[in-house]
Write a protein that holds these residues in place. Structure first.
Motif, PDB file in Angstrom:
ATOM      1  N   ARG A 116      16.624  28.368 -33.989  1.00  0.00           N
ATOM      2  CA  ARG A 116      17.157  28.649 -32.405  1.00  0.00           C
ATOM      3  C   ARG A 116      18.597  29.337 -32.169  1.00  0.00           C
ATOM      4  NH1 ARG A 116      21.212  26.395 -28.644  1.00  0.00           N
ATOM      5  NH2 ARG A 116      22.141  24.663 -31.084  1.00  0.00           N
ATOM      6  N   ALA A 117      18.070  30.344 -31.546  1.00  0.00           N
ATOM      7  CA  ALA A 117      19.337  31.579 -30.865  1.00  0.00           C
ATOM      8  C   ALA A 117      19.576  31.465 -29.889  1.00  0.00           C
ATOM      9  CB  ALA A 117      18.208  32.653 -31.475  1.00  0.00           C
ATOM     10  N   MET A 176      23.630  28.297 -31.803  1.00  0.00           N
ATOM     11  CA  MET A 176      22.221  28.449 -32.748  1.00  0.00           C
ATOM     12  C   MET A 176      22.103  27.366 -33.643  1.00  0.00           C
ATOM     13  SD  MET A 176      24.106  30.758 -36.348  1.00  0.00           S
ATOM     14  CE  MET A 176      22.458  30.827 -37.092  1.00  0.00           C
ATOM     15  N   ALA A 177      21.356  27.461 -34.433  1.00  0.00           N
ATOM     16  CA  ALA A 177      20.368  26.863 -35.662  1.00  0.00           C
ATOM     17  C   ALA A 177      20.401  27.705 -36.545  1.00  0.00           C
ATOM     18  CB  ALA A 177      19.974  25.684 -35.316  1.00  0.00           C
ATOM     19  N   LEU A 178      20.073  26.912 -38.152  1.00  0.00           N
ATOM     20  CA  LEU A 178      19.609  27.140 -38.863  1.00  0.00           C
ATOM     21  C   LEU A 178      19.260  26.215 -40.143  1.00  0.00           C
ATOM     22  CD1 LEU A 178      21.459  27.681 -41.351  1.00  0.00           C
ATOM     23  CD2 LEU A 178      22.800  29.138 -40.092  1.00  0.00           C
ATOM     24  N   LYS A 179      17.819  26.681 -40.851  1.00  0.00           N
ATOM     25  CA  LYS A 179      17.644  26.001 -42.265  1.00  0.00           C
ATOM     26  C   LYS A 179      17.887  26.519 -43.369  1.00  0.00           C
ATOM     27  CE  LYS A 179      14.599  22.686 -43.724  1.00  0.00           C
ATOM     28  NZ  LYS A 179      12.854  21.699 -43.884  1.00  0.00           N
ATOM     29  N   ARG A 214      17.771  44.175 -32.798  1.00  0.00           N
ATOM     30  CA  ARG A 214      17.824  43.703 -32.103  1.00  0.00           C
ATOM     31  C   ARG A 214      18.938  42.693 -32.533  1.00  0.00           C
ATOM     32  NH1 ARG A 214      15.119  39.951 -34.105  1.00  0.00           N
ATOM     33  NH2 ARG A 214      13.204  40.055 -35.209  1.00  0.00           N
ATOM     34  N   PRO A 215      18.876  41.876 -31.236  1.00  0.00           N
ATOM     35  CA  PRO A 215      19.144  39.692 -31.118  1.00  0.00           C
ATOM     36  C   PRO A 215      18.707  39.274 -32.595  1.00  0.00           C
ATOM     37  CG  PRO A 215      19.685  40.324 -29.705  1.00  0.00           C
ATOM     38  CD  PRO A 215      18.637  41.443 -30.049  1.00  0.00           C
ATOM     39  N   GLY A 235      12.387  31.877 -35.758  1.00  0.00           N
ATOM     40  CA  GLY A 235      12.007  32.448 -36.797  1.00  0.00           C
ATOM     41  C   GLY A 235      12.429  33.287 -37.536  1.00  0.00           C
ATOM     42  N   ASP A 236      13.171  34.732 -37.435  1.00  0.00           N
ATOM     43  CA  ASP A 236      13.748  35.225 -38.183  1.00  0.00           C
ATOM     44  C   ASP A 236      14.029  34.846 -39.970  1.00  0.00           C
ATOM     45  OD1 ASP A 236      13.461  37.472 -36.987  1.00  0.00           O
ATOM     46  OD2 ASP A 236      15.024  37.318 -35.777  1.00  0.00           O
TER      47      ASP A 236
END
Length: 300
Positions: free
Chosen positions: A9-10, A61-64, A144-145, A149-150
């Motif tokens: 999530r961004a 944001m969120a990351l895994k 870019r920001p 999916g990045d």
């Protein structure tokens, strides 16, 4: 050891930042770097390394962590961070293991938060820096920001615990500034009112600048001045032709042709950057010598 993390999530303007890209203003490229430099440094100290990290805006944001292991440091503003389902201290630090999820959402105050790692992001420096300049499309990930999916790779992450980290004392009070190059173009009464009248933080803000609302109409009678453009710096308080004050920030344009009544001192620019829209700000003038003393005394 390498670690792989995926952005799940961004929020807008989630960017990679390091200390900044200095020495290129003559080429039309501002330094960029963290909007709150002290919070960025604190997050790095909590992570136990001095590598580039992520700047988070109010949307969070969120990351895994897809593989590997790393330690992260968190600081800046007041955000809410969850490691899987557990709420973390903010500012704080934690080790992420393979499969762990990290979620950051806005809290009670502040515009910018920082997430730093004990490993180096696998992104090439551009002109000596990994800082993202969205305007110049330089640095970070393709200039870019970050987006959902990045995938980012960390090199050298270990999860090792850092040494003790002292947390800075919170500060409040007026935002201090030094009178600017063009202050004498404003009448004495206007300068006095500028230093004694509350302004509002507009919703029109980004990494380039923060517009101020002025219900008291301090600059309502300002005339449009035609100036020769010259170099500007972060913190310059520029008065546009319609009388709107705007404070230039880290991604500012290289030159400006509007008069600048003052410049927010470096020791207070981080605090100003964290003021949310619709909050109130007051300004207080200080001498250049006093500004230097405040900067020398600033807590790391």
């Amino acid at each position: 050891m390498s670690a792989i993390l995926a952005i799940t999530r961004a929020g807008p303007l989630l960017t990679v930042q390091d200390a900044g890209r200095f020495g290129h203003l003559a080429d039309g490229i501002s330094a960029s770097g963290p909007m709150d430099a002290m919070a960025y440094q604190l997050a790095g100290a909590l992570a136990g390394a001095d590598h580039a990290g992520l700047e988070i805006t109010m949307a969070g944001m969120a990351l895994k962590l897809q593989s590997g292991r790393c330690r992260i440091g968190l600081a800046g503003g007041l955000f809410v961070a969850r490691h899987n389902e557990h709420i973390l201290d903010w500012p704080g630090s934690v080790v992420l293991e393979t499969g762990d999820e990290l979620t950051i959402t806005p809290g009670a105050a502040g515009n910018y938060g920082y997430l730093r790692f004990d490993g180096e992001l696998g992104l090439p420096p551009v002109m000596g820096s990994r800082a993202t300049s969205s305007r110049a499309r330089l640095g970070g990930l393709s200039g870019r920001p970050l987006q959902v999916g990045d995938v980012l790779e960390l090199h050298g992450a270990s999860g090792a615990a850092p040494g003790p980290v002292a947390l800075p004392e919170p500060q409040d009070g007026p935002i201090r500034f030094v009178w600017g190059l063009h202050a004498d173009l404003f009448a004495t009464e206007i300068r006095q009112r500028f230093a004694s009248t509350p302004f509002g933080i507009s919703r029109r803000l980004d990494r380039m600048g923060v517009r101020l609302d002025e219900p008291a109409g301090v600059f309502a009678d300002a005339t449009s001045l035609s100036l020769v453009s010259d170099a500007i710096v972060p913190g310059d308080i520029q008065i546009l032709g319609d009388g709107t004050p705007i404070v230039l920030m880290r991604d500012h344009q290289p030159t400006g042709g509007y008069p600048r009544i003052g410049t927010i001192i470096t020791a207070d620019l981080d605090r100003f950057a964290q003021l949310r829209p619709e909050s109130t700000v007051e300004f207080a003038p200080v001498s250049v010598d006093h500004a230097h003393q405040l900067l020398r005394n600033r807590q790391p």
